[in-house]
Scaffold this motif. Sequence first.
Motif, PDB file in Angstrom:
ATOM      1  N   GLN A  84       0.461  -4.599   4.240  1.00  0.00           N
ATOM      2  CA  GLN A  84      -0.763  -4.584   4.883  1.00  0.00           C
ATOM      3  C   GLN A  84      -0.864  -6.296   5.471  1.00  0.00           C
ATOM      4  O   GLN A  84      -0.747  -6.874   4.509  1.00  0.00           O
ATOM      5  CB  GLN A  84      -2.050  -3.908   4.584  1.00  0.00           C
ATOM      6  N   ASP A 137      -2.041   4.412   2.359  1.00  0.00           N
ATOM      7  CA  ASP A 137      -3.127   3.618   2.730  1.00  0.00           C
ATOM      8  C   ASP A 137      -3.891   3.099   1.458  1.00  0.00           C
ATOM      9  O   ASP A 137      -5.329   2.949   1.285  1.00  0.00           O
ATOM     10  CB  ASP A 137      -4.178   4.517   3.516  1.00  0.00           C
ATOM     11  N   TYR A 161       1.031  -1.129  -0.059  1.00  0.00           N
ATOM     12  CA  TYR A 161      -0.095   0.134   0.009  1.00  0.00           C
ATOM     13  C   TYR A 161       0.911   1.218  -0.137  1.00  0.00           C
ATOM     14  O   TYR A 161       2.139   1.358   0.546  1.00  0.00           O
ATOM     15  CB  TYR A 161      -1.116  -0.035   1.231  1.00  0.00           C
TER      16      TYR A 161
END
Length: 452
Positions: free
Chosen positions: A100, A82, A79
């Motif tokens: 993540q 985000d 990522y």
Amino acid sequence: MEEEKKGINKYLIILGIIAILLIGLIIAFLLIKGNPKEYIVTFDSNGGSSIEAVIVKENEKVTKPKDPTRDGYKFNGWYLNDKAYDFDTKVTENITLKAQWNQEEIKEIVLEISSLELKVGETSTIHIVSLPDGYTINDITYATTDPSIANVDANGVVTAIQVGSATIAVSTKDNSNKALVSVTVSAAESETPDTPEVTPEVESVSISGSSSVYVGSTLKLSAVLSPKNSKSTLTWKSSDTNIATVDKNGKVTAKKAGKVTITVTTANGKTATKAITVNEKPAPTSVTISGPTTVNAGSTITLKATVKPNNASSLAVTWTSSDTNIATVDKNGVVRGIKSGTVTITAKTVNGKTATHRVTVNDVWTVKLVAQDMGLGIVKQYNYTVYRNGVATEDYTGFKLFGSNSKPITPGGGTIDVDEMPTDSSKWPNTTVITLKDNSTVTATVTYQGIR
């Protein structure tokens, strides 16, 4: 002629200067084009295995690296700010891609040991390191393949009965998960023949036990000597005591998340190692509340909060009431009714997960009747007092007092005519049904003071 010659020379000089400038510009362009900018792409594995950074030329794509690994977690992708990173994107600046993870569900029973050696008459307890999600220790059963050799009780305590081998099965009650412990029972010291036994030298050693433990927990490692009848003093050592320590008996105490190597060494120098992963306990993912939904004013009920997973870093919750004038709740989930109404009781975990539970508080009504002597010993009427939650009240709205033949007496005057009560005192009612404003009913006791 001389002037014409000078003009030609001057023209040639100008052309030469222009040519030199053009050649310089072409060389500069080629240099710039041949040496494009380069950028660094860094990979933050976020607790997983490390991935080396790479250098990418401007407007080129970075090659997706091999997925990192992390015990107890499933890789969810790379990522950037985000947002899932598209590896078809051209690189135009230095960037850091962050991994993540999704925590994997615990699906099996993990025990401290997989084998056990006992002498006849000895006992040992099977300790559970972790259980599958959704199960508690109350869901576990123990069984033995041969109770005449090694018996096991409901708490996992194994008792050696006679020489031989058996297997202990540790299972969930629904038999969906199972772990096994092999048990070897040898003769007790008193049963050993008097002839001296020659103890062979240790040829090799290995370590049995779980390879993972949570921070703040312990696990027991066992050294397995070969041949089996060899004996030796053992020395245990941890490669990093900041992550985990190990005592002289092979008990590992987890300090902080990381990986550590535990080494055992025999007296004659034989060694074995075992890699141990120390994991942070998972954060609470949810909480639920169970218990009664009604309570009388002045009484209490107890609510129970269940935090998932059962091995979360903290199972503690904070209790609150939406209206402490109606009901209060203490740190143990004990709700005390104050007055009629409905409140919302909330349980909150240390990381903010919440659950709510509606509780209705009912008023408690009592009625006292006292005979009123009108003279000459003749009772004409009875005084009555109505109490709500132990306090006398003149608020009669919304309830009925039943008298003779269960006919309703309209309260409000504080007295009941004798004609409204049965002549036979044995038929006087001992209770009265109070109808509350919300149409619910409460049965109250009628007290006859000095009447019968």
